[in-house]
Design a protein around this motif. Structure first.
Motif, PDB file in Angstrom:
ATOM      1  N   VAL A 181       0.824  -1.218   0.000  1.00 26.80           N
ATOM      2  CA  VAL A 181       0.000   0.000   0.000  1.00 26.80           C
ATOM      3  C   VAL A 181       0.853   1.261   0.000  1.00 26.80           C
ATOM      4  CG1 VAL A 181      -1.938  -1.144   1.133  1.00 26.80           C
ATOM      5  CG2 VAL A 181      -0.208   0.001   2.529  1.00 26.80           C
ATOM      6  N   GLY A 182       2.195   1.106  -0.043  1.00 25.74           N
ATOM      7  CA  GLY A 182       3.089   2.257  -0.092  1.00 25.74           C
ATOM      8  C   GLY A 182       3.241   2.972   1.229  1.00 25.74           C
ATOM      9  N   PHE A 183       3.005   2.276   2.331  1.00 24.41           N
ATOM     10  CA  PHE A 183       3.093   2.850   3.678  1.00 24.41           C
ATOM     11  C   PHE A 183       4.520   2.635   4.184  1.00 24.41           C
ATOM     12  CE2 PHE A 183       2.547   2.678   8.321  1.00 24.41           C
ATOM     13  CZ  PHE A 183       1.719   3.757   8.560  1.00 24.41           C
ATOM     14  N   LYS A 184       5.340   3.691   4.094  1.00 24.36           N
ATOM     15  CA  LYS A 184       6.752   3.579   4.462  1.00 24.36           C
ATOM     16  C   LYS A 184       6.959   4.139   5.868  1.00 24.36           C
ATOM     17  CE  LYS A 184       8.232   3.867  -0.349  1.00 24.36           C
ATOM     18  NZ  LYS A 184       8.540   2.442  -0.425  1.00 24.36           N
ATOM     19  N   TYR A 185       7.474   3.293   6.755  1.00 26.78           N
ATOM     20  CA  TYR A 185       7.668   3.680   8.146  1.00 26.78           C
ATOM     21  C   TYR A 185       9.086   3.331   8.586  1.00 26.78           C
ATOM     22  CZ  TYR A 185       6.827  -1.322   8.923  1.00 26.78           C
ATOM     23  OH  TYR A 185       6.896  -2.694   8.878  1.00 26.78           O
ATOM     24  N   THR A 186       9.507   3.901   9.692  1.00 29.08           N
ATOM     25  CA  THR A 186      10.840   3.629  10.228  1.00 29.08           C
ATOM     26  C   THR A 186      10.729   3.315  11.721  1.00 29.08           C
ATOM     27  OG1 THR A 186      11.241   5.964  10.761  1.00 29.08           O
ATOM     28  CG2 THR A 186      11.929   5.193   8.579  1.00 29.08           C
ATOM     29  N   TYR A 187      11.775   2.706  12.260  1.00 27.15           N
ATOM     30  CA  TYR A 187      11.812   2.395  13.691  1.00 27.15           C
ATOM     31  C   TYR A 187      13.021   3.074  14.319  1.00 27.15           C
ATOM     32  CZ  TYR A 187      12.085  -0.192  18.077  1.00 27.15           C
ATOM     33  OH  TYR A 187      12.141  -0.530  19.410  1.00 27.15           O
ATOM     34  N   ASP A 188      12.780   3.834  15.390  1.00 28.46           N
ATOM     35  CA  ASP A 188      13.843   4.524  16.110  1.00 28.46           C
ATOM     36  C   ASP A 188      14.158   3.736  17.373  1.00 28.46           C
ATOM     37  OD1 ASP A 188      15.668   6.402  16.997  1.00 28.46           O
ATOM     38  OD2 ASP A 188      14.142   7.635  17.965  1.00 28.46           O
ATOM     39  N   ALA A 189      15.311   3.057  17.367  1.00 29.63           N
ATOM     40  CA  ALA A 189      15.678   2.200  18.499  1.00 29.63           C
ATOM     41  C   ALA A 189      15.891   2.990  19.783  1.00 29.63           C
ATOM     42  CB  ALA A 189      16.932   1.398  18.149  1.00 29.63           C
ATOM     43  N   SER A 190      16.329   4.242  19.666  1.00 28.43           N
ATOM     44  CA  SER A 190      16.610   5.025  20.871  1.00 28.43           C
ATOM     45  C   SER A 190      15.345   5.346  21.654  1.00 28.43           C
ATOM     46  CB  SER A 190      17.337   6.323  20.504  1.00 28.43           C
ATOM     47  OG  SER A 190      16.514   7.143  19.684  1.00 28.43           O
ATOM     48  N   THR A 191      14.226   5.548  20.952  1.00 31.03           N
ATOM     49  CA  THR A 191      12.959   5.838  21.627  1.00 31.03           C
ATOM     50  C   THR A 191      12.008   4.651  21.600  1.00 31.03           C
ATOM     51  OG1 THR A 191      11.985   6.694  19.580  1.00 31.03           O
ATOM     52  CG2 THR A 191      13.125   8.277  21.011  1.00 31.03           C
ATOM     53  N   GLN A 192      12.378   3.596  20.846  1.00 32.69           N
ATOM     54  CA  GLN A 192      11.534   2.418  20.670  1.00 32.69           C
ATOM     55  C   GLN A 192      10.161   2.802  20.123  1.00 32.69           C
ATOM     56  OE1 GLN A 192      11.527   0.244  24.394  1.00 32.69           O
ATOM     57  NE2 GLN A 192      13.605  -0.503  24.089  1.00 32.69           N
ATOM     58  N   GLN A 193      10.167   3.720  19.166  1.00 35.02           N
ATOM     59  CA  GLN A 193       8.935   4.174  18.538  1.00 35.02           C
ATOM     60  C   GLN A 193       9.067   4.096  17.023  1.00 35.02           C
ATOM     61  OE1 GLN A 193       7.675   8.028  19.933  1.00 35.02           O
ATOM     62  NE2 GLN A 193       7.967   7.488  22.100  1.00 35.02           N
ATOM     63  N   TYR A 194       7.910   4.025  16.375  1.00 33.60           N
ATOM     64  CA  TYR A 194       7.865   3.981  14.921  1.00 33.60           C
ATOM     65  C   TYR A 194       7.492   5.362  14.377  1.00 33.60           C
ATOM     66  CZ  TYR A 194       8.017  -1.133  14.945  1.00 33.60           C
ATOM     67  OH  TYR A 194       8.399  -2.434  15.107  1.00 33.60           O
ATOM     68  N   GLY A 195       8.177   5.749  13.309  1.00 33.87           N
ATOM     69  CA  GLY A 195       7.793   6.939  12.565  1.00 33.87           C
ATOM     70  C   GLY A 195       6.932   6.501  11.400  1.00 33.87           C
ATOM     71  N   HIS A 196       5.753   7.094  11.269  1.00 36.81           N
ATOM     72  CA  HIS A 196       4.831   6.666  10.218  1.00 36.81           C
ATOM     73  C   HIS A 196       3.877   7.795   9.869  1.00 36.81           C
ATOM     74  CE1 HIS A 196       1.398   6.272  13.011  1.00 36.81           C
ATOM     75  NE2 HIS A 196       2.338   5.948  13.895  1.00 36.81           N
ATOM     76  N   ALA A 197       3.165   7.632   8.774  1.00 41.08           N
ATOM     77  CA  ALA A 197       2.214   8.639   8.313  1.00 41.08           C
ATOM     78  C   ALA A 197       0.844   8.397   8.930  1.00 41.08           C
ATOM     79  CB  ALA A 197       2.123   8.605   6.788  1.00 41.08           C
ATOM     80  N   ALA A 198      -0.018   9.409   8.817  1.00 37.35           N
ATOM     81  CA  ALA A 198      -1.399   9.313   9.282  1.00 37.35           C
ATOM     82  C   ALA A 198      -2.299   9.162   8.066  1.00 37.35           C
ATOM     83  CB  ALA A 198      -1.778  10.554  10.084  1.00 37.35           C
ATOM     84  N   VAL A 199      -2.812   7.958   7.847  1.00 38.69           N
ATOM     85  CA  VAL A 199      -3.570   7.701   6.624  1.00 38.69           C
ATOM     86  C   VAL A 199      -4.510   6.518   6.823  1.00 38.69           C
ATOM     87  CG1 VAL A 199      -1.721   6.234   5.695  1.00 38.69           C
ATOM     88  CG2 VAL A 199      -3.380   7.264   4.134  1.00 38.69           C
ATOM     89  N   VAL A 200      -5.654   6.581   6.178  1.00 35.30           N
ATOM     90  CA  VAL A 200      -6.592   5.458   6.103  1.00 35.30           C
ATOM     91  C   VAL A 200      -6.683   5.043   4.638  1.00 35.30           C
ATOM     92  CG1 VAL A 200      -8.986   4.702   6.401  1.00 35.30           C
ATOM     93  CG2 VAL A 200      -7.928   6.194   8.112  1.00 35.30           C
ATOM     94  N   HIS A 201      -6.507   3.750   4.375  1.00 37.58           N
ATOM     95  CA  HIS A 201      -6.570   3.226   3.009  1.00 37.58           C
ATOM     96  C   HIS A 201      -7.966   2.666   2.760  1.00 37.58           C
ATOM     97  CE1 HIS A 201      -2.572   2.720   4.818  1.00 37.58           C
ATOM     98  NE2 HIS A 201      -2.089   3.060   3.631  1.00 37.58           N
ATOM     99  N   VAL A 202      -8.513   2.979   1.602  1.00 43.20           N
ATOM    100  CA  VAL A 202      -9.837   2.475   1.226  1.00 43.20           C
ATOM    101  C   VAL A 202      -9.651   1.398   0.161  1.00 43.20           C
ATOM    102  CG1 VAL A 202     -12.143   3.075   0.418  1.00 43.20           C
ATOM    103  CG2 VAL A 202     -10.793   4.768   1.690  1.00 43.20           C
ATOM    104  N   LEU A 203     -10.149   0.196   0.449  1.00 47.53           N
ATOM    105  CA  LEU A 203      -9.997  -0.938  -0.460  1.00 47.53           C
ATOM    106  C   LEU A 203     -11.329  -1.299  -1.105  1.00 47.53           C
ATOM    107  CD1 LEU A 203      -7.792  -3.324   1.755  1.00 47.53           C
ATOM    108  CD2 LEU A 203      -7.043  -1.470   0.247  1.00 47.53           C
TER     109      LEU A 203
END
Length: 293
Positions: A181-203
């Protein structure tokens, strides 16, 4: 009287004259004639931007019309293994969200915004559409899925049997779904959090990507139109289907906007219908006059 020299008497150093000439040449050339076609590589843009390292690479690459991999397996809120295709209904559209349960803010905002819009759609969850939420964190558990599912269904006033599926899975399957779906995210080990976009996909009922709804609050009218569009007009009222001809999705504003040509088309059909009705009325009246003469 000014003691500054005239422009004709100014002599620039050779190096500076060369720099000015290069700048002037660059300003006169079209973008495609510049190195790289006028596009700066992503790595350079990110290195020169003020974006925090944890958020670099976070984006949504729209894959409209492409199918999601329905063969992928996940774990539902009861701990059962399910195929993604088994929780996507074949006769109605689906709202797909990718979040994670330990998210300190953004995921909650997206899901709460989704719930708020779903409550005002005028469409019924389960009857007209379904919803699937998949965690991007492979450490999230089925127990957390169950808790989130119960809370969001209660917020909607829906029973726990309503078809809003919360799924967890392996890192491999999560990544495959996100890539599809083209949802590209990253993981920050120092904060143990994911960086991601705010989106709802309609199928669509076939499992292809029909629309992306961005942000943390979603106008119910936009979400409803996206669902009606994805269902190929099979859900919603006749008025909703008429609206779809007068409104088009604007990729710039990422909203549904008034479509003048659609409005003209509908208006022309209404005029044609009115004229046809009038002609039929007068034709029948003339027939009755002829019969009584």
């Amino acid at each position: 009287m000014s003691s500054f020299p005239s422009h004709a008497s100014v002599r620039l150093p050779p190096a500076l004259r060369l720099a000015v000439a290069v700048l002037a040449l660059g300003a006169t050339l079209p973008a495609f004639a510049l190195p790289g076609g006028g596009r700066t590589p992503r790595a350079i843009v990110e290195a020169q931007s003020d974006t925090p390292p944890a958020l670099r690479g976070v984006e949504v690459e729209e894959h409209l019309g492409e199918l999601v991999p329905t063969e992928l397996r996940f774990t539902d809120a009861l701990g059962n293994e399910v195929r993604l295709g088994d929780v996507l209904p074949k006769d109605k559209p689906t709202l797909l969200t990718l979040v994670y349960y330990q998210c300190p803010m953004l995921c909650n905002l997206v899901l709460n915004g989704q719930v708020s819009a779903m409550r005002e759609l005028g469409l019924e969850l389960g009857k007209d559409y379904a919803s699937v939420t998949v965690s991007i964190d492979p450490k999230d558990t089925a127990a957390q899925s169950l808790d989130r599912r119960r809370r969001h269904l209660q917020a909607m006033g829906k029973p726990e049997t309503a078809p809003w599926h919360f799924l967890t899975g392996s890192e491999e399957n999560i990544h495959k779904l996100a890539e599809s779906v083209g949802f590209k995210y990253t993981y920050d080990a120092s904060t143990q959090q994911y960086g991601h976009a705010a989106v709802v996909h309609v199928l669509t009922p076939e499992g292809s990507i029909s629309r992306y709804l961005y942000g943390t609050s979603f106008p119910p009218s936009d979400m409803k139109m996206a669902l009606v569009e994805a269902s190929h007009g099979k859900i919603g009222t006749s008025f909703d289907r008429v609206l779809m001809t007068c409104f088009k999705y604007d990729t710039t504003t990422r909203r549904y906007g008034f479509y003048i040509f659609g409005f003209i088309r509908v208006g022309a059909l209404m005029v044609f219908g009115a004229l046809s009705t009038m002609l039929i009325y007068f034709w029948r009246r003339e027939l009755k006059k002829g019969a009584t003469a």
